[in-house]
Design a protein around this motif. Structure first.
Motif, PDB file in Angstrom:
ATOM      1  N   THR A 150      32.449  46.573  42.687  1.00 26.31           N
ATOM      2  CA  THR A 150      32.418  45.192  42.237  1.00 26.31           C
ATOM      3  C   THR A 150      32.254  44.283  43.442  1.00 26.31           C
ATOM      4  O   THR A 150      32.949  44.450  44.442  1.00 26.31           O
ATOM      5  CB  THR A 150      33.726  44.828  41.496  1.00 26.31           C
TER       6      THR A 150
ATOM      7  N   TRP B  56      32.673  40.471  44.595  1.00 19.45           N
ATOM      8  CA  TRP B  56      33.424  39.289  44.175  1.00 19.45           C
ATOM      9  C   TRP B  56      33.008  38.071  44.976  1.00 19.45           C
ATOM     10  O   TRP B  56      32.794  38.159  46.177  1.00 19.45           O
ATOM     11  CB  TRP B  56      34.914  39.496  44.416  1.00 19.45           C
TER      12      TRP B  56
ATOM     13  N   ILE C  68      33.642  37.588  39.464  1.00 14.12           N
ATOM     14  CA  ILE C  68      32.832  38.768  39.742  1.00 14.12           C
ATOM     15  C   ILE C  68      31.384  38.321  39.861  1.00 14.12           C
ATOM     16  O   ILE C  68      30.844  37.683  38.955  1.00 14.12           O
ATOM     17  CB  ILE C  68      32.982  39.817  38.627  1.00 14.12           C
TER      18      ILE C  68
END
Length: 173
Positions: free
Chosen positions: A53, A55, A62
């Motif tokens: 992910t 960020w 996200i």
């Protein structure tokens, strides 16, 4: 000074609370994260749920999330600026991703004995080189991304398993 410090701690707590993956499908523990040097608002995380992910911590959101490996993702590092990152996975592979085009990844190497890669370290001075560690291995392997899959050097001589590798911050030669 004390008031300023308390505000800093409060802001960090608020940020920690906001950086929460709201997807029920991908919410397993994180194994690694890296801060983007070129864009300090961006961090990347790796997880045992096979995902990575990216960020945007400035907006507590996200930016993108992908299924990166067939098994756990043990390590992640930003490469060549803010658009690319490298991952080490439980599927015994090292992969390179570009945030601008996440439809595919570049397979940089696979461990021949199916031993999971647990750490990866990118050389920020000579960006064609990266080092990788396989689980329970007594050696670190150095790779050149232009010759995918073949170590250009192995760092031998350790009596026990190696669990971390990092490049020097300056180029010494």
């Amino acid at each position: 000074y004390r008031r300023q410090r308390q505000m800093c701690i409060r802001d960090r707590t608020k940020l920690a609370a906001n950086l929460k993956n709201v997807s029920e499908q991908f919410s397993d523990p994180l194994t690694s994260f890296d801060w983007c040097i070129d864009d300090p608002r961006m961090i990347a995380t790796a997880s045992i749920d096979t995902t990575c992910t990216v960020w945007d911590i400035h907006h507590s959101a996200i930016k993108t999330q992908i299924i990166a490996h067939d098994k756990e993702v043990y390590d992640i590092k930003f490469v060549d600026g803010s658009n690319t990152f490298i991952t080490a996975g439980g599927d015994a592979s090292i992969r390179l991703f570009d945030v601008r085009s996440l439809h595919h990844s570049l397979l940089l190497c696979e461990e021949p004995n199916s031993n999971p890669f647990v750490r990866v370290s990118w050389n920020r001075q000579r960006t064609d080189y990266f080092a990788a560690l396989a689980a329970h291995s007594k050696e670190a392997a150095v790779y050149d991304r232009r010759c995918a899959g073949i170590p250009v050097m192995k760092l031998l001589g350790h009596e026990k398993s190696v669990n971390f590798v990092v490049w020097a911050a300056a180029d010494f030669g």
